[in-house]
Design a protein around this motif. Structure first.
Motif, PDB file in Angstrom:
ATOM      1  N   THR A  22     -12.776   1.537   7.229  1.00 11.76           N
ATOM      2  CA  THR A  22     -11.770   2.501   6.802  1.00 11.76           C
ATOM      3  C   THR A  22     -11.114   2.058   5.502  1.00 11.76           C
ATOM      4  OG1 THR A  22     -10.158   1.386   8.169  1.00 11.76           O
ATOM      5  CG2 THR A  22     -11.251   3.307   9.138  1.00 11.76           C
ATOM      6  N   THR A  23     -11.915   1.796   4.511  1.00 12.60           N
ATOM      7  CA  THR A  23     -11.382   1.300   3.248  1.00 12.60           C
ATOM      8  C   THR A  23     -10.883   2.446   2.369  1.00 12.60           C
ATOM      9  OG1 THR A  23     -11.822  -0.085   1.341  1.00 12.60           O
ATOM     10  CG2 THR A  23     -13.662   1.238   2.115  1.00 12.60           C
ATOM     11  N   ILE A  26     -14.812  -3.734  -4.940  1.00 11.78           N
ATOM     12  CA  ILE A  26     -14.733  -4.834  -3.963  1.00 11.78           C
ATOM     13  C   ILE A  26     -15.381  -6.120  -4.486  1.00 11.78           C
ATOM     14  CG2 ILE A  26     -15.480  -5.594  -1.664  1.00 11.78           C
ATOM     15  CD1 ILE A  26     -14.917  -2.666  -0.743  1.00 11.78           C
ATOM     16  N   PRO A  27     -16.619  -6.082  -5.023  1.00 11.28           N
ATOM     17  CA  PRO A  27     -17.169  -7.348  -5.535  1.00 11.28           C
ATOM     18  C   PRO A  27     -16.393  -7.891  -6.737  1.00 11.28           C
ATOM     19  CG  PRO A  27     -18.739  -5.539  -5.853  1.00 11.28           C
ATOM     20  CD  PRO A  27     -17.586  -5.001  -5.069  1.00 11.28           C
ATOM     21  N   LEU A  38      -8.055  -6.771   0.472  1.00 11.51           N
ATOM     22  CA  LEU A  38      -9.376  -6.560   1.065  1.00 11.51           C
ATOM     23  C   LEU A  38      -9.285  -6.465   2.583  1.00 11.51           C
ATOM     24  CD1 LEU A  38     -11.440  -8.988  -1.183  1.00 11.51           C
ATOM     25  CD2 LEU A  38     -11.503  -6.480  -1.228  1.00 11.51           C
ATOM     26  N   ILE A  39      -8.518  -7.356   3.189  1.00 14.00           N
ATOM     27  CA  ILE A  39      -8.356  -7.342   4.649  1.00 14.00           C
ATOM     28  C   ILE A  39      -7.702  -6.032   5.095  1.00 14.00           C
ATOM     29  CG2 ILE A  39      -7.113  -8.413   6.577  1.00 14.00           C
ATOM     30  CD1 ILE A  39      -7.559 -11.125   5.058  1.00 14.00           C
ATOM     31  N   ASP A  40      -6.648  -5.625   4.398  1.00 13.87           N
ATOM     32  CA  ASP A  40      -5.945  -4.394   4.758  1.00 13.87           C
ATOM     33  C   ASP A  40      -6.845  -3.167   4.652  1.00 13.87           C
ATOM     34  OD1 ASP A  40      -3.660  -5.876   5.206  1.00 13.87           O
ATOM     35  OD2 ASP A  40      -2.675  -5.280   3.333  1.00 13.87           O
ATOM     36  N   ASN A  41      -7.880  -3.257   3.825  1.00 13.93           N
ATOM     37  CA  ASN A  41      -8.795  -2.144   3.620  1.00 13.93           C
ATOM     38  C   ASN A  41     -10.093  -2.299   4.400  1.00 13.93           C
ATOM     39  OD1 ASN A  41      -7.920   0.021   1.535  1.00 13.93           O
ATOM     40  ND2 ASN A  41      -7.031  -1.919   0.849  1.00 13.93           N
ATOM     41  N   ASP A  42     -10.126  -3.229   5.323  1.00 10.04           N
ATOM     42  CA  ASP A  42     -11.298  -3.450   6.164  1.00 10.04           C
ATOM     43  C   ASP A  42     -12.560  -3.698   5.333  1.00 10.04           C
ATOM     44  OD1 ASP A  42     -12.521  -3.798   8.622  1.00 10.04           O
ATOM     45  OD2 ASP A  42     -13.052  -1.676   8.824  1.00 10.04           O
ATOM     46  N   ASP A  57      -9.684   5.308  -8.024  1.00 11.31           N
ATOM     47  CA  ASP A  57      -9.248   4.457  -6.925  1.00 11.31           C
ATOM     48  C   ASP A  57      -7.753   4.179  -7.119  1.00 11.31           C
ATOM     49  OD1 ASP A  57      -8.631   2.376  -5.198  1.00 11.31           O
ATOM     50  OD2 ASP A  57     -10.424   1.202  -5.675  1.00 11.31           O
ATOM     51  N   PHE A  58      -6.934   5.091  -6.587  1.00  7.87           N
ATOM     52  CA  PHE A  58      -5.494   5.018  -6.798  1.00  7.87           C
ATOM     53  C   PHE A  58      -4.856   3.853  -6.052  1.00  7.87           C
ATOM     54  CE2 PHE A  58      -6.706   9.556  -7.187  1.00  7.87           C
ATOM     55  CZ  PHE A  58      -6.556   9.641  -8.569  1.00  7.87           C
ATOM     56  N   THR A  59      -5.433   3.465  -4.942  1.00  9.16           N
ATOM     57  CA  THR A  59      -4.917   2.314  -4.193  1.00  9.16           C
ATOM     58  C   THR A  59      -5.050   1.046  -5.028  1.00  9.16           C
ATOM     59  OG1 THR A  59      -5.477   3.358  -2.089  1.00  9.16           O
ATOM     60  CG2 THR A  59      -5.170   0.962  -2.071  1.00  9.16           C
ATOM     61  N   SER A  60      -6.228   0.821  -5.584  1.00  5.92           N
ATOM     62  CA  SER A  60      -6.437  -0.378  -6.411  1.00  5.92           C
ATOM     63  C   SER A  60      -5.623  -0.308  -7.690  1.00  5.92           C
ATOM     64  CB  SER A  60      -7.924  -0.548  -6.744  1.00  5.92           C
ATOM     65  OG  SER A  60      -8.650  -0.834  -5.574  1.00  5.92           O
TER      66      SER A  60
END
Length: 177
Positions: free
Chosen positions: A3-4, A11-12, A65-69, A117-120
């Protein structure tokens, strides 16, 4: 099911940034050790605080990263430079490192915008402001050391002692997060 809320393409790049932040952490530890060995405790303490700040930056990326699975990958970190000609060399290295990290953050922000990618993007805005402060602090410290010269580093120590724990020009208690 993952559920990212962040782009798969970023991510990389965040994995690489974790490595970069940890590399800065190690470099600042090496610089702190250099100043401690040179009996310059205020400069040593400044770089020890900088090291912890860089570790904290890596942890922010890790937590995102953890919060975004998302998968978490911590890359291998090269050994830091540990031999310095003088104080100016050590501080120049820190300024160069901050300039490099700033460009990395800008590249991440460009990618986040390309990916919508508004979250990032929102996450990275904090780092843009942080890097301005980091570059400014390293630049000010380098200028002070250049003016003082290697025989008068105690003047820099005296300045740091009078100012207390701080990011140059800004007392530590005013720093945010």
């Amino acid at each position: 099911m993952k559920t990212t809320l962040i782009s798969a393409k970023i991510i990389p790049e965040f994995h690489r940034q974790i490595g970069s932040e940890l590399e800065a952490f190690l470099q600042y530890l090496a610089i702190a050790a250099y100043f401690e060995k040179a009996a310059l405790p205020r400069l040593a303490a400044h770089f020890a605080r900088q090291a912890e700040e860089e570790r904290g930056h890596a942890m922010r990326f890790l937590q995102l990263l953890i919060d975004n699975d998302a998968d978490v990958v911590i890359p291998a970190i090269p050994a830091p430079e540990g031999q310095f000609r003088d104080a100016e060399h050590a501080v120049t290295l820190s300024l160069e490192r901050e300039l490099r990290v700033t460009e990395e953050i800008h590249s991440l922000l460009r990618l986040a915008r390309q990916e919508n990618d508004f979250t990032s993007e929102t996450f990275l805005h904090w780092f843009v402001k942080e890097q301005l402060e980091e570059v400014s602090t390293a630049d000010q410290l380098l200028k002070m050391i250049q003016r003082a010269g290697s025989q008068r580093l105690l003047l820099v120590e005296e300045f740091l002692a009078r100012s207390g724990p701080m990011r140059l020009g800004k007392p530590a208690e005013e720093e945010g997060g």
